[in-house]
Motif scaffolding. Structure first.
Motif, PDB file in Angstrom:
ATOM      1  N   THR A  86       0.885  -1.266  -0.044  1.00 35.42           N
ATOM      2  CA  THR A  86       0.106   0.141   0.159  1.00 35.42           C
ATOM      3  C   THR A  86       0.788   1.261  -0.097  1.00 35.42           C
ATOM      4  OG1 THR A  86      -0.037   0.057   2.369  1.00 35.42           O
ATOM      5  CG2 THR A  86      -1.808  -1.079   1.325  1.00 35.42           C
ATOM      6  N   GLU A  87       0.147   2.448  -0.285  1.00 35.55           N
ATOM      7  CA  GLU A  87       0.998   3.576  -0.247  1.00 35.55           C
ATOM      8  C   GLU A  87       1.518   4.024   1.150  1.00 35.55           C
ATOM      9  OE1 GLU A  87      -0.957   5.970  -4.083  1.00 35.55           O
ATOM     10  OE2 GLU A  87      -2.144   6.291  -1.885  1.00 35.55           O
ATOM     11  N   GLU A  88       0.788   3.885   2.243  1.00 37.33           N
ATOM     12  CA  GLU A  88       0.985   4.402   3.241  1.00 37.33           C
ATOM     13  C   GLU A  88       0.564   3.315   4.605  1.00 37.33           C
ATOM     14  OE1 GLU A  88       1.331   8.431   4.746  1.00 37.33           O
ATOM     15  OE2 GLU A  88       1.111   9.087   2.417  1.00 37.33           O
ATOM     16  N   ALA A  89       0.870   3.533   5.693  1.00 38.94           N
ATOM     17  CA  ALA A  89       0.185   2.775   6.978  1.00 38.94           C
ATOM     18  C   ALA A  89       0.441   3.782   8.060  1.00 38.94           C
ATOM     19  CB  ALA A  89       1.016   1.648   7.194  1.00 38.94           C
ATOM     20  N   VAL A  90      -0.408   3.594   9.018  1.00 34.68           N
ATOM     21  CA  VAL A  90      -0.437   4.307  10.106  1.00 34.68           C
ATOM     22  C   VAL A  90      -0.584   3.566  11.462  1.00 34.68           C
ATOM     23  CG1 VAL A  90      -1.696   6.383  11.242  1.00 34.68           C
ATOM     24  CG2 VAL A  90      -1.894   6.335   8.806  1.00 34.68           C
ATOM     25  N   ALA A  91       0.163   3.769  12.491  1.00 34.20           N
ATOM     26  CA  ALA A  91       0.204   3.057  13.569  1.00 34.20           C
ATOM     27  C   ALA A  91      -0.427   3.624  15.020  1.00 34.20           C
ATOM     28  CB  ALA A  91       1.784   2.741  14.049  1.00 34.20           C
ATOM     29  N   PHE A  92      -1.007   2.868  15.596  1.00 32.34           N
ATOM     30  CA  PHE A  92      -1.821   2.979  16.658  1.00 32.34           C
ATOM     31  C   PHE A  92      -1.238   2.553  17.998  1.00 32.34           C
ATOM     32  CE2 PHE A  92      -4.294   4.071  13.056  1.00 32.34           C
ATOM     33  CZ  PHE A  92      -4.774   5.300  13.259  1.00 32.34           C
ATOM     34  N   SER A  93      -1.907   2.809  19.345  1.00 33.05           N
ATOM     35  CA  SER A  93      -1.348   2.309  20.467  1.00 33.05           C
ATOM     36  C   SER A  93      -2.011   0.695  20.825  1.00 33.05           C
ATOM     37  CB  SER A  93      -2.248   3.248  21.489  1.00 33.05           C
ATOM     38  OG  SER A  93      -3.319   3.241  21.603  1.00 33.05           O
ATOM     39  N   SER A  94      -3.057   0.410  19.899  1.00 30.97           N
ATOM     40  CA  SER A  94      -3.246  -1.047  19.781  1.00 30.97           C
ATOM     41  C   SER A  94      -3.978  -1.422  18.656  1.00 30.97           C
ATOM     42  CB  SER A  94      -4.295  -1.189  21.175  1.00 30.97           C
ATOM     43  OG  SER A  94      -5.636  -0.706  21.031  1.00 30.97           O
ATOM     44  N   GLY A  95      -4.339  -2.685  18.391  1.00 29.47           N
ATOM     45  CA  GLY A  95      -5.350  -2.992  17.216  1.00 29.47           C
ATOM     46  C   GLY A  95      -6.644  -2.430  17.541  1.00 29.47           C
ATOM     47  N   MET A  96      -7.183  -2.287  18.812  1.00 26.98           N
ATOM     48  CA  MET A  96      -8.439  -1.663  18.810  1.00 26.98           C
ATOM     49  C   MET A  96      -8.478  -0.297  18.822  1.00 26.98           C
ATOM     50  SD  MET A  96     -10.205  -4.292  19.127  1.00 26.98           S
ATOM     51  CE  MET A  96     -11.723  -3.382  18.951  1.00 26.98           C
ATOM     52  N   ALA A  97      -7.430   0.425  19.012  1.00 27.69           N
ATOM     53  CA  ALA A  97      -7.338   1.933  18.842  1.00 27.69           C
ATOM     54  C   ALA A  97      -7.208   1.943  17.184  1.00 27.69           C
ATOM     55  CB  ALA A  97      -6.105   2.461  19.454  1.00 27.69           C
ATOM     56  N   ALA A  98      -6.761   1.033  16.552  1.00 24.47           N
ATOM     57  CA  ALA A  98      -6.566   1.051  15.027  1.00 24.47           C
ATOM     58  C   ALA A  98      -7.811   1.042  14.707  1.00 24.47           C
ATOM     59  CB  ALA A  98      -5.398   0.150  14.518  1.00 24.47           C
TER      60      ALA A  98
END
Ligand SMILES: *Cc1c(COP(=O)(O)O)cnc(C)c1O
Length: 390
Positions: A86-98
């Motif tokens: 994919t072009e980009e990705a964005v990370a979060f504090s947990s899978g549920m936050a994502a």
């Protein structure tokens, strides 16, 4: 050498490291700064403006504040995006936050407020949707019903394959077609980018609980969503405003985890295949749930959509719940614990634990236990299961 020519295994080792030579370092620096010195008001302000809207820092403008950008996390994001194609990705504090950020972004991006959720889903996802916390209207259905259930105001179609905990496979391309232009999110936690790239089958968004295989050592909690640059901007905007950040140390560990992801997944899969073959003949086991089993994959998606069957499996016990209690109590090498995808093998009871919040009609049976196969010698794992099954 252009990374476009590299194989998946080489990318796993080298992706997200393009700036290291110029920095004069061999491994990614762990940047713990909560704030960054500003070059001047104009450039700092321009960078702030760009990032608060979901964009990247502007040249020379700096990172301003850690809720807007962190270079250690950004390297992990760039690497994961390359592995997912994919072009980009964005990370979060947990899978549920994502997952939460994705639901919020889907609402603002499409203007709709209706979610089609293909069951079975991870218990936490099912719980989040059913809780009404995010205000979305949710229709639960099977993959075959997606075309019927989507509406003009559907902002997201959500699907997990292989499904948790029954390991059923869903045809991503067919769901994308049925969604008729609405964004489709695939939770790719179980398959990992080693075995499956949902974006190649038309999914707009690919989500991982990075806590599981991406980290792979049971010492990180995180989540990540891969997609187009436009989706990434929408997700970063939600992240900047709501603050569900990935900690830089988690970003560092996850980026390191990606380097061994292909070898871990293949070794764990090889052990899982051996255990499945043995469990299928065990008298205490009524049924083995595994993507390679014909009833989990009636349309032959292994090979076409998934490059292998993975290292997650579930078993239905002939003697039901009391036997599940016995097995989970008796295991010695397996750890009786929730979560999955680590170097050590885990066993857990979905109905009592991971899928406890799911509506009873959609909850897995009390006679099912789920296993995550680690990197131990498969003969030792078989011996442990043999004594625990009794
Ligand atoms: C664990 C898990 C999640 C949630 O991720 P967390 O990191 O625990 O918040 C989502 N989907 C699947 C398939 C999972 O296994």
């Amino acid at each position: 050498m252009s990374s476009a020519n590299l194989s998946f295994d080489s990318l796993a080792v080298h992706a997200g490291r393009a700036d290291l030579s110029d920095l004069g370092v061999h491994v990614p620096p762990l940047d713990l700064s909560s704030t960054s010195p500003l070059p001047d008001i104009e450039l700092g302000g321009a960078s702030y403006e760009s990032m608060a809207g979901g964009g990247h820092p502007v040249d020379g403008g700096g990172h301003v504040y850690a809720r807007l950008w962190n270079p250690t996390v950004a390297r992990f994001e760039a690497a994961l995006a390359q592995l997912e194609g994919t072009e980009e990705a964005v990370a979060f504090s947990s899978g549920m936050a994502a997952m939460t950020a994705t639901l919020l972004a889907a609402k603002t991006e499409t203007g709709g407020n209706h979610v089609v959720a293909v069951r079975p889903l991870y218990g936490g996802t099912d719980h989040l949707l059913a809780s009404g916390l995010l205000g979305a209207e949710v229709t639960y259905c099977t993959a075959a019903r997606v075309a019927t259930e989507v509406r003009p105001d559907t902002c997201l179609v959500l699907v997990e394959t292989p499904a948790n905990p029954t390991l059923e496979l869903v045809d991503i391309g067919a769901v994308v077609e049925a969604a008729a232009g609405r964004p489709v999110l695939v939770d790719n936690t179980f398959a990992t980018p080693v075995l499956q790239n949902p974006a190649a089958h038309g999914a707009s968004l690919v989500l991982h609980s990075a806590t599981k295989y991406l980290g792979g050592h049971g010492d990180v909690v995180g989540g990540v969503v891969a997609g187009s640059a436009a989706w990434a901007a929408a997700l970063r905007q939600v992240r900047a405003v709501t603050g569900a950040l990935m900690h830089p140390l988690a970003g560092y560990l996850l980026h390191r985890g990606l380097t061994t992801l292909p070898v871990r997944v293949r070794a764990q899969q090889s052990s899982a295949e051996k255990l499945v073959a043995w469990l299928q003949t065990h008298p205490a086991v009524r049924r083995v749930f595994y993507p390679g089993a014909p009833d989990c994959d009636p349309t032959g998606l292994v090979g076409r959509q998934m490059r292998g069957c993975g290292a997650m499996l579930a078993i239905q016990l002939t003697d039901g719940y009391p036997h599940a209690v016995q097995v989970t109590n008796r295991v010695e090498l397996f750890t009786h614990a929730v979560s999955l995808g680590g170097v050590d093998s885990l066993i857990q009871h979905p109905a009592a634990l991971t899928h406890r919040p799911v509506a009873e009609s959609a909850r897995p049976g009390a006679d099912i236990v789920r296993l995550s196969i680690g990197l131990e010698d498969p003969d030792d794992l078989r011996a442990d299961l043999a004594q625990a099954l009794g």
